[in-house]
Motif scaffolding. Structure first.
Motif, short mmCIF file in Angstrom:
data_model
loop_
_atom_site.label_atom_id
_atom_site.label_comp_id
_atom_site.label_asym_id
_atom_site.label_seq_id
_atom_site.Cartn_x
_atom_site.Cartn_y
_atom_site.Cartn_z
N TYR A 137 0.66 3.58 -2.94
CA TYR A 137 -0.50 4.45 -3.06
C TYR A 137 -0.34 5.72 -2.22
O TYR A 137 -1.21 6.58 -2.24
CB TYR A 137 -1.78 3.70 -2.67
N ASP A 162 0.81 -1.22 0.00
CA ASP A 162 0.00 0.00 0.00
C ASP A 162 0.84 1.27 0.00
O ASP A 162 0.33 2.36 -0.25
CB ASP A 162 -0.98 0.00 1.17
N ASP A 173 -1.43 -2.54 -9.37
CA ASP A 173 -0.77 -2.31 -8.09
C ASP A 173 0.25 -1.18 -8.11
O ASP A 173 0.98 -0.99 -7.14
CB ASP A 173 -0.09 -3.60 -7.62
#
Length: 190
Positions: free
Chosen positions: A104, A101, A132
């Motif tokens: 992001y 993550d 991703d």
């Protein structure tokens, strides 16, 4: 004399370098990605990094997506950079501590890109699949898409681009692995 494969690698590298915009704030960063896993991103990233290092552009960084963990603000942690046997080619391996993550997190990605630009003339990120890539897609100078033509259909590629909100025009180039001979009509060939 170079072999057919090494000439092809050199041509792909030159074509990629020609697509890069002019920069006055550091080196270029190119993301190598694909629609699906197992299409040959790592192979293509290594090949492009090796060929780019041969051009003596300056230091080249072959970077796993673990580069965010390797940066502290806008400076790369020296212990995360590994020399290779190829002059001017350095490797930043995947960090087991980085979470998926983090790609992001626009702030972390931006800081990582700034650090790469400051250290390398060209950084090639061996990225994850399109879905991703997160903030990488908007922070790099170019996105290179690797497609295994033997198993990935144009429909799968279009779907992956759509799901990642990437327009085909945002892709600087496509490298076809296992391209059939002759190339199919959907590639714009006869």
């Amino acid at each position: 004399m170079k072999s057919h494969d090494s000439l092809l690698a050199a041509r792909i590298t030159l074509a990629m370098l020609e697509q890069l915009p002019a920069r006055d704030d550091g080196g270029h960063v190119v993301l190598v990605t694909s629609a699906m896993a197992g299409e040959g991103k790592s192979f293509v990233s290594r090949m492009l990094a090796h060929e780019s290092a041969q051009t003596t552009l300056g230091d080249i960084g072959l970077v796993s997506t673990g580069f965010i963990d390797a940066t502290m603000g806008t400076k790369l942690v020296d212990t995360s950079i590994h020399a290779t046997r190829t002059p001017h080619l350095f490797y930043i391996p995947f960090s087991q501590e980085q979470r998926a993550d983090e790609l992001y997190n626009a702030t972390a990605v931006a800081a990582g890109i700034v650090a790469l630009r400051a250290r390398f003339q060209l950084s090639l990120i061996d990225g994850p699949v399109l879905a991703d890539c997160g903030a990488l897609l908007t922070r790099v100078d170019a996105v290179l898409l690797v497609v295994d033509a033997g198993r990935t259909s144009p429909r799968q590629v279009r779907r992956a681009l759509s799901e990642a909100a990437v327009a085909p025009s945002d892709i600087a180039g496509v490298v076809l692995n296992h391209a059939p001979q002759p190339l199919p009509a959907w590639m714009g060939c006869d």
